[in-house]
Design a protein around this motif. Sequence first.
Motif, PDB file in Angstrom:
ATOM      1  N   MET A   1       7.100 -10.698  23.010  1.00  0.00           N
ATOM      2  CA  MET A   1       7.431 -12.022  22.495  1.00  0.00           C
ATOM      3  C   MET A   1       6.717 -12.265  21.176  1.00  0.00           C
ATOM      4  O   MET A   1       7.320 -12.687  20.191  1.00  0.00           O
ATOM      5  CB  MET A   1       7.013 -13.083  23.524  1.00  0.00           C
ATOM      6  N   GLN A   2       5.451 -11.951  21.168  1.00  0.00           N
ATOM      7  CA  GLN A   2       4.656 -12.174  19.958  1.00  0.00           C
ATOM      8  C   GLN A   2       5.184 -11.346  18.792  1.00  0.00           C
ATOM      9  O   GLN A   2       5.273 -11.820  17.670  1.00  0.00           O
ATOM     10  CB  GLN A   2       3.203 -11.828  20.281  1.00  0.00           C
ATOM     11  N   ARG A   3       5.596 -10.104  19.078  1.00  0.00           N
ATOM     12  CA  ARG A   3       6.080  -9.237  18.001  1.00  0.00           C
ATOM     13  C   ARG A   3       7.433  -9.707  17.472  1.00  0.00           C
ATOM     14  O   ARG A   3       7.682  -9.674  16.277  1.00  0.00           O
ATOM     15  CB  ARG A   3       6.151  -7.790  18.493  1.00  0.00           C
ATOM     16  N   ILE A   4       8.316 -10.130  18.386  1.00  0.00           N
ATOM     17  CA  ILE A   4       9.627 -10.621  17.915  1.00  0.00           C
ATOM     18  C   ILE A   4       9.424 -11.861  17.058  1.00  0.00           C
ATOM     19  O   ILE A   4      10.005 -11.985  15.977  1.00  0.00           O
ATOM     20  CB  ILE A   4      10.575 -10.940  19.095  1.00  0.00           C
ATOM     21  N   GLU A   5       8.557 -12.748  17.512  1.00  0.00           N
ATOM     22  CA  GLU A   5       8.361 -13.993  16.762  1.00  0.00           C
ATOM     23  C   GLU A   5       7.719 -13.741  15.412  1.00  0.00           C
ATOM     24  O   GLU A   5       8.057 -14.369  14.419  1.00  0.00           O
ATOM     25  CB  GLU A   5       7.571 -14.997  17.610  1.00  0.00           C
TER      26      GLU A   5
END
Length: 575
Positions: free
Chosen positions: A109-113
Amino acid sequence: MKYVPDVEHPTRFVIFLTLLLLFAAAIAARIVYLHVFHHEFLAMQGDARAMRNIPIPAHRGVITDRNGEPLAVSTPVMTLWGNPKELVKDKARWGELAAVLELKPAELMQRIEANAGREFMYLARRLTPEHGQKVLDRKIAGVYSREEFQRFYPAGEVAAQLVGFTNIDDQGQEGVELAFNDWLTGVPGKRQVIKDRRGDLIRDLQVRENAKPGKELALSIDLRLQYLAHRELRKAILEFEAKAGSLVMIDVRTGEILAMVNHPTYNPNNRRNLDPQATRNRALIDVFEPGSTVKPFSIAAALGTGRWRPESTVDTGNGQMRIGRYTIRDVSRGGLLDLTGVLKKSSNVAISKIALDIGAQPVYDIMQGIGFGADTGLGFPGERVGQLPMHRKWGQAETATLAYGYGVSVTAVQLAHAYAVLGNQGRNMPLSLLRRDRQAEQGTQVIDPKISSDVMTMLQAVVEEAGGGGARAQVPGYHVGGKSGTAKKLAAGGGYTKSSYRSLFSGVGPIDNPRVATVVVIDEPSKGGYYGGLVAAPVFGRVMAGALRMLNVRPDNLPTETQNAVVGSAQGGRG
Ligand code: 59J
């Protein structure tokens, strides 16, 4: 009444209007024509807008040993990437995506965001094709794949510094992978595909250019010998608590390098926390003073002048000799020695006296002939050439120390090459790290064959006779010859260390029809002894024993039924 337009120039207006109508009719006709008669053509033109050439990855050439055993192979892997702009639209599936990628949901999630404004991010590089397909089968919008290759090194730590490795983009970084990168690298091909506006592949059209795979590379190494050398060298390093070590084995007839191992080593298949010390191919990039292992060549130089014969004697007196304010010492007292005795006792004093008698030039010439101070031509990255000093006027101390192996520096490969020349009847064959399929090289005669043979006999005595210092190098079933060396290491601040040594053993076998030359270097043994004859010679003996057997070399020292020959005794004679 005739219609007359209420304009300034009625005639001109009518002409203009007529042209305008004709023009409109032409366009209409064109539209009808294109739609009715050229539909297919236009559809193709439309597709062309979405037609793409995508690269076909090229397979990197396999590296094998001389018998075709794989040392570096490329396996297909799947890299998954995502388009964050698409991924953010369907947050509901992130959990599922993370699970199938085996990532922590929070991390994904953190990487996509973090990449939300971009159109590309790696999701996972180099998955197995099966794993990658499992992810693709979920049909999550914004997840795409790319075919790649990953290098795998089946021999692992055993050939690590020699084979080297590639980076994540498949480019050679170290070792043979770097030295022969152009040969191994393929040329990617091109495939034409149609993609829709989202970039999804709709149709695979054609291969425009086939990928040209890289070429295969067969090394001269024999993996069986490489394993054996690796194991025996490691055992000795552990036993004597040494810092490091190398072993080099050469086929004396062809100049092919059959084994080249180093410790410490590393696993090239897992290079996290890599120790830079472990990646050094010490056998080629570390130079050292060869010490007593060069004495056989000084003897050969003496025989070459005609002033010395094998039975000539030297008086070593009390084992000390002064040259100016400099004292040359023997570790043990030898008294009167013939040339075989000089090598058996490893007398620094005797070699110095011989060198002062013949002068530096013959010693220098023979060292140059066997390749000291010169490029081996192997082309290995970072390889050193060492130093063979040249003086316009040789002082006595310089002459003596050169002859017993100091003030000159070599790599383990150069030292092994020197012994290979001796074993090849004095003919210097250029070295090769690649398998030689036909013997194109003639080599250069650098030592007289008779002199080489005489020195070989002396080296046999060093190994087989009592008091030669080489007993631990014996090989059951074969006569072998060799020479130990124990050299104080140079100190960082100049001069020699008090108690840091390099233990060496160099030799050739079998004596009558030599096949292999081997050099063992053990750096700073610290427990249980440090003499070359104690630390390095047993490694030589065990590795030669395995090598001669594996190479199907005919034993020249077997007891026969009719003859009660004593295996390993000096009286056993030759062959
Ligand atoms: C030695 C040296 C250093 C450099 C000496 C080894 C010299 C020398 C200045 C004292 C241990 C030691 C240029 S010894 O290799 O003679 O292999 O089984 O390091 O002599 O003049 O406490 N080798 N080694 N010499 N230097 N300079 C012997 C010998 C050799 C043996 C044993 C005992 C040295 C038989 C070494 C071996 O042949």
